[in-house]
Design a protein around this motif. Structure first.
Motif, short mmCIF file in Angstrom:
data_model
loop_
_atom_site.label_atom_id
_atom_site.label_comp_id
_atom_site.label_asym_id
_atom_site.label_seq_id
_atom_site.Cartn_x
_atom_site.Cartn_y
_atom_site.Cartn_z
N GLU A 65 -37.52 40.58 -76.05
CA GLU A 65 -37.47 41.70 -75.01
C GLU A 65 -36.73 41.48 -73.79
O GLU A 65 -37.38 40.33 -73.38
N GLN A 66 -36.10 42.17 -73.12
CA GLN A 66 -35.52 41.86 -71.97
C GLN A 66 -36.47 42.41 -70.88
O GLN A 66 -37.06 43.62 -70.88
N PRO A 67 -36.81 41.51 -70.12
CA PRO A 67 -37.68 42.20 -68.81
C PRO A 67 -36.92 43.31 -67.93
O PRO A 67 -35.70 43.22 -67.74
N GLN A 68 -37.88 44.33 -67.46
CA GLN A 68 -37.19 45.39 -66.85
C GLN A 68 -37.62 45.39 -65.21
O GLN A 68 -38.58 44.73 -64.92
N ASP A 69 -36.57 45.63 -64.45
CA ASP A 69 -36.81 45.29 -63.07
C ASP A 69 -37.61 46.62 -62.56
O ASP A 69 -37.41 47.57 -63.04
N ALA A 70 -38.32 46.22 -61.63
CA ALA A 70 -39.15 47.29 -60.91
C ALA A 70 -38.38 47.93 -59.79
O ALA A 70 -37.54 47.43 -59.21
N ASN A 71 -38.79 49.35 -59.43
CA ASN A 71 -38.07 50.05 -58.49
C ASN A 71 -38.59 49.50 -56.93
O ASN A 71 -39.41 48.78 -56.99
N ALA A 72 -38.14 50.21 -55.94
CA ALA A 72 -38.75 49.93 -54.67
C ALA A 72 -40.42 49.94 -54.43
O ALA A 72 -40.81 49.45 -53.51
N ARG A 81 -36.36 46.70 -73.28
CA ARG A 81 -35.11 46.88 -74.07
C ARG A 81 -35.24 45.44 -75.06
O ARG A 81 -35.41 44.41 -74.47
N THR A 82 -34.88 45.77 -76.17
CA THR A 82 -35.16 44.63 -77.27
C THR A 82 -33.53 44.33 -77.46
O THR A 82 -32.90 44.88 -77.77
N ASP A 83 -33.32 43.03 -77.29
CA ASP A 83 -31.91 42.46 -77.70
C ASP A 83 -32.08 41.39 -78.96
O ASP A 83 -33.29 41.22 -78.90
N ALA A 84 -30.95 40.70 -79.29
CA ALA A 84 -30.82 39.96 -80.36
C ALA A 84 -29.65 38.97 -80.17
O ALA A 84 -28.63 39.16 -79.56
N ALA A 85 -30.24 37.74 -80.70
CA ALA A 85 -29.07 36.57 -80.68
C ALA A 85 -29.08 36.12 -81.98
O ALA A 85 -29.69 36.15 -82.95
N TRP A 86 -27.55 35.73 -82.62
CA TRP A 86 -27.27 35.16 -83.59
C TRP A 86 -27.82 33.62 -83.94
O TRP A 86 -28.15 33.22 -84.86
N PHE A 87 -27.93 32.74 -82.74
CA PHE A 87 -28.34 31.63 -82.86
C PHE A 87 -28.75 31.13 -81.66
O PHE A 87 -28.52 31.69 -80.58
N ALA A 88 -29.52 29.86 -81.49
CA ALA A 88 -29.74 29.23 -80.38
C ALA A 88 -29.35 27.78 -80.44
O ALA A 88 -29.30 27.19 -81.65
N ALA A 89 -29.13 27.13 -79.38
CA ALA A 89 -28.52 25.83 -79.50
C ALA A 89 -29.59 24.75 -80.36
O ALA A 89 -29.33 23.85 -81.13
N GLU A 90 -30.83 25.12 -79.97
CA GLU A 90 -32.03 24.14 -80.45
C GLU A 90 -32.12 24.32 -81.91
O GLU A 90 -32.58 23.31 -82.62
N THR A 91 -31.77 25.59 -82.68
CA THR A 91 -32.00 25.80 -84.01
C THR A 91 -30.89 26.16 -84.45
O THR A 91 -30.73 26.92 -85.68
N LEU A 92 -29.87 25.63 -84.13
CA LEU A 92 -28.40 26.00 -84.58
C LEU A 92 -28.35 26.00 -86.11
O LEU A 92 -27.86 27.10 -86.76
N LEU A 93 -28.52 24.87 -86.89
CA LEU A 93 -28.19 24.98 -88.18
C LEU A 93 -28.98 25.60 -88.94
O LEU A 93 -28.53 26.34 -89.67
N PRO A 94 -30.46 25.73 -88.69
CA PRO A 94 -31.19 26.76 -89.70
C PRO A 94 -30.85 28.29 -89.11
O PRO A 94 -30.77 29.20 -90.21
N ASP A 95 -30.51 28.33 -88.09
CA ASP A 95 -30.07 29.83 -87.61
C ASP A 95 -28.87 30.25 -88.37
O ASP A 95 -28.75 31.40 -88.79
N LEU A 96 -27.69 29.34 -88.69
CA LEU A 96 -26.42 29.66 -89.31
C LEU A 96 -26.72 29.88 -90.71
O LEU A 96 -26.21 30.67 -91.27
N THR A 97 -27.73 29.04 -91.08
CA THR A 97 -28.11 29.29 -92.72
C THR A 97 -28.78 30.69 -92.81
O THR A 97 -28.43 31.30 -93.71
#
Length: 217
Positions: A65-72, A81-97
């Motif tokens: 989840e992406q943090p949302q900015d507050a107004n004035a 907003r929910t975003d997604a990533a294909w892999f992370a550096a720390e878990t690269l090999l299992p992520d790719l599998t």
């Protein structure tokens, strides 16, 4: 203390522009960029969804989840907003599998509803370009063409070793001003050095991907 791994099933999300069926003549598998919402990629590709072409947009498995900015007034006036990533550096090999197992199964399910030997184009945007290359490298997944849009290969992925394992199918690289010239030149040189047929097209960084950029696809 090192963490241990445990393999379990996951529920993934995806979008389809078009519908798989007996009249489908093309399938595009389109991988979004790091943190790029599926809806944003769908908007970029919407005008490529013609009646006999199915665009399959899988969402990466690592959602956050992406943090949302507050107004004035200190009030947050937008839904998270929910975003997604294909892999992370720390878990690269299992992520790719996990990525390969997921994309193989989803693509096979969609193609099962299409005529036999329906041609497949694979498109990767940003980090999705690296994810697409790692998925296809030595995998055996049949496809006709690979399209890399504003491609980003993180330092933890050996680009040359990945590209050399790709089948000898055409590669189209689409770049814009956001990609440094040296980076695009380095990628093109690597593609040519490993014996792949590669073409590069530069487009405007704003707006949907133009049909002309995809060489009449």
């Amino acid at each position: 203390m090192l963490p241990l791994n445990f393999t379990t099933s996951r529920t993934a999300r995806y979008l389809c522009l078009g519908e798989a069926g007996p009249t489908t003549s093309q399938v595009w598998v389109c991988l979004h960029g790091h943190g790029q919402p599926l809806a944003e990629l769908a908007a970029q590709l919407q005008h490529h969804a013609i009646p006999d072409r199915l665009l399959l947009l899988p969402e990466a498995l690592s959602r956050y989840e992406q943090p949302q900015d507050a107004n004035a007034d200190g009030v947050i006036d937008a839904a998270p907003r929910t975003d997604a990533a294909w892999f992370a550096a720390e878990t690269l090999l299992p992520d790719l599998t996990d990525l390969a197992v997921y994309l193989d199964a989803l693509t096979a399910q969609v193609l099962a509803a299409c005529p036999p030997d329906t041609p497949v184009t694979v498109l990767g945007y940003g980090h999705g370009a690296a994810a697409a290359c790692r998925w296809l490298a030595g995998n055996g997944r049949a496809y006709e063409r690979l399209v890399l849009v504003a491609p980003v290969f993180p330092s933890e992925i050996d680009r040359r070793a990945t590209l050399v394992a790709l089948p000898e199918h055409p590669v189209l690289v689409i770049t814009d001003a956001s990609l440094p010239k040296a980076a695009s030149e380095g990628l093109m040189q690597d593609l040519l050095d490993v014996g792949l047929s590669a073409q590069q097209v530069q487009v405007d960084a704003t707006g949907p991907l133009p049909l002309a950029a995809l060489a009449g696809a």
